[in-house]
Design an enzyme around this catalytic site. Structure first.
Site, mmCIF file in Angstrom:
data_model
loop_
_atom_site.group_PDB
_atom_site.id
_atom_site.type_symbol
_atom_site.label_atom_id
_atom_site.label_comp_id
_atom_site.label_asym_id
_atom_site.label_seq_id
_atom_site.Cartn_x
_atom_site.Cartn_y
_atom_site.Cartn_z
ATOM 1 N N GLY A 144 0.900 -1.284 -0.106
ATOM 2 C CA GLY A 144 0.272 0.356 0.257
ATOM 3 C C GLY A 144 0.684 1.090 -0.362
ATOM 4 N N SER A 230 4.545 -5.745 -3.162
ATOM 5 C CA SER A 230 4.477 -4.415 -3.023
ATOM 6 C C SER A 230 5.137 -3.413 -2.458
ATOM 7 C CB SER A 230 3.051 -3.899 -3.528
ATOM 8 O OG SER A 230 3.781 -1.968 -4.114
#
Length: 532
Positions: A144, A230
């Site tokens: 995120g 990520s």
């Protein structure tokens, strides 16, 4: 008689439903961290939600290293997820974009039920709570952009993965200004309190809690695998070189990471300290105590403006690691180049179209050439231009370049470094599966596309075919086999060779599961980041 039979049959259905419901949600009590925790058994998996691993980082503990959780007296219910850490709708907006691309209803986009500074909790999914079970432990670190994310996003729920005989844990960590921040007064704090890398210290605290308590959930503290996607993968990259995280995990799975080795994902301490002083001035406060007294919502909102809009800070990546004297002694790139990477097994990879959904619809030739000039040596300009000429669309060219620089090339650099410095094996994958759909916008094998396949959690709005489910079972088995023994291979799976100098050192995870050549190899041969 018929009526009586119907009534009897209805009663049997009711009793069966009640029994089934009871089986799906049944209390289970264990003792961990000197506390009595009551979780629930749901479909054969014991789940403990919202288990605290540190004191709430509020008040004077805002912008300090996490403190150990003080055990509570009496039974403690662990049946509800804790609030997510302070954040905005960054990740919910990502979900909206993906849902829209599949022609779905954006109102179905998930969001945290509540956000709070009091957020240092973890969740556990386990198939058995026998302390002697010694099951492999898989600890998920969500992504995120270190701005958003929470432990119970629909794609991160561990119930299906736990059915593969592993214990699944998801850990929360502070984000944004609360997770990475230094100003002159913080710099004067003692020990780890002056680090600024509070988000990494949270993760390290969570991993320590796991070492001390996971046996109560049936897990083996000597067999812990961290995995993340990520920013979560980037944070694993930081942990893999941090001296404070040594011996806290045995294996690591990095999904769509690698970009953390670039210079702009390791922020200089003195620059951060100067920025922090300016932030306090912007808020009209002169002391750290006053800054700690500001409402969390105001601090977050003003930080997003200040750090995002500052011309001085135009190239800074909010909010990633700070090079300090504790958590990050140097940049990840330099530490990896010097062989200062933890002895562990690694499984790393990326997706075929990571940046396509983030690339503007209108891209000019000038945009493409500027990107080449920014990231490739001047003498390689023409060669890079020729290498991407097979793509006619400028948008596709820019996305292809971005994928190479952010993911493929750093992953190859990391894989070669592991082979050079460690005796451990490294396995590299390339996820290329594109779901079958005829609505919305084409985003290919997008950033995060592999997550439902890893957890077995396909959203209702995702078109999911039998082929998707077959690939899901293969990926879940590869991942859990790796967590179990450091080797993803197993009976019935296509052979996955460890990364080396062979012609096809990467496993393709797509319509076909087979070894393939290195993606973007020609570009990566031309790529050079002077900080690596």
């Amino acid at each position: 008689m018929i009526r009586s039979n119907i009534i009897l049959f209805g009663l049997l259905l009711f009793l069966t439903a009640c029994t089934h419901h009871k089986q799906e949600s049944q209390d289970i009590r264990i003792k961990a961290n000197s506390e009595s925790l009551i979780g629930s058994i749901e479909n054969g998996i014991s789940i403990f939600r919202g288990v605290p691993f540190a004191k709430p980082p509020i008040g004077d503990l805002r912008w300090r290293a996490p403190r150990k959780h003080i055990p509570r007296l009496g039974d403690q219910h662990a049946k509800q997820f804790a609030p997510a850490c302070m954040q905005d709708e960054y990740l919910t907006d990502w979900y909206r974009d993906v849902i829209a691309s599949f022609g779905g209803d954006v109102d179905e986009a998930p969001a945290p039920r509540q956000v709070s500074e009091d957020c240092l909790y973890l969740n556990v999914w386990t198939p058995m709570t026998d302390p002697s079970a010694n099951l492999p432990v898989m600890v998920y670190i969500y992504g995120g952009n270190n701005l958003s994310g929470w432990t119970y996003e629909p794609n991160y729920l561990g119930h299906e993965l736990a059915k593969k005989d592993v214990v699944v844990v998801s850990i929360a960590y502070r984000q944004g200004i609360f997770g990475a921040f230094v100003n002159p007064e913080i710099a004067d704090q003692e020990g780890e309190d002056n680090s600024g890398n509070f988000f990494l210290l949270d993760l390290i605290a969570g991993l320590h809690w796991i070492q001390e308590n996971i046996h109560s959930f049936g897990g083996d503290p000597a067999n812990v695998t961290v995995f993340g996607e990520s920013a979560g993968a980037a944070n694993i990259g930081y942990l893999s070189v941090s001296p404070l995280a040594r011996n806290l995990f045995k294996r690591a799975i990095k999904q769509s990471g690698g970009f953390e080795i670039h210079h702009d994902y390791a922020n200089a301490y003195e620059e951060e300290k100067e920025l922090g002083a300016g932030f306090a001035k912007m808020l009209g406060v002169s002391t750290l105590a006053e800054l700690r007294g500001k409402p969390a919502e105001e601090v977050h909102a003003q930080a997003m403006k200040y750090y995002g809009d500052s011309s001085y800070n135009a190239k800074r990546k909010n909010f990633f690691a700070i090079v300090d004297d504790h958590v990050m002694p140097d940049t990840p790139a330099r530490m990896i180049a010097q062989g200062q990477i933890h002895l562990a097994d690694y499984l790393i990879g990326s997706n075929a179209d990571e940046n396509l959904m983030y690339t503007p619809e209108k891209v000019t030739e000038k945009d493409v050439y500027q990107y080449i000039e920014d990231w490739f040596p001047t003498q390689n300009f023409r060669s890079v231009k020729d290498t991407i000429s097979f793509l006619v669309n400028r948008r596709d060219q820019l996305a292809f370049l971005d994928d190479s620089v952010d993911y493929s090339c750093p992953i190859q650099i990391l894989a070669r470094a592991i082979n050079r410095h460690l005796s451990n094996k490294v396995y590299v994958y390339y996820f290329s599966r594109v779901r079958e759909h005829n609505t919305g916008k084409y985003i290919g094998a997008y950033h995060g596309a592999e997550l439902p396949y890893v957890f077995g959690t396909h959203d209702d709005w995702l078109p999911t075919s039998k082929d998707d489910l077959n690939l899901t079972d293969q990926i879940m088995t590869y991942w859990t086999n790796f967590a179990r023994a450091g080797d993803p291979n197993g009976v019935g799976l296509p052979r996955w060779e460890p990364y080396g100098k062979q012609k096809k050192p990467v496993l393709n995870l797509g319509n076909k599961v087979a070894m393939r050549e290195v993606p973007h190899k020609l570009l990566c041969d031309l790529f050079h980041d002077p900080t690596i």
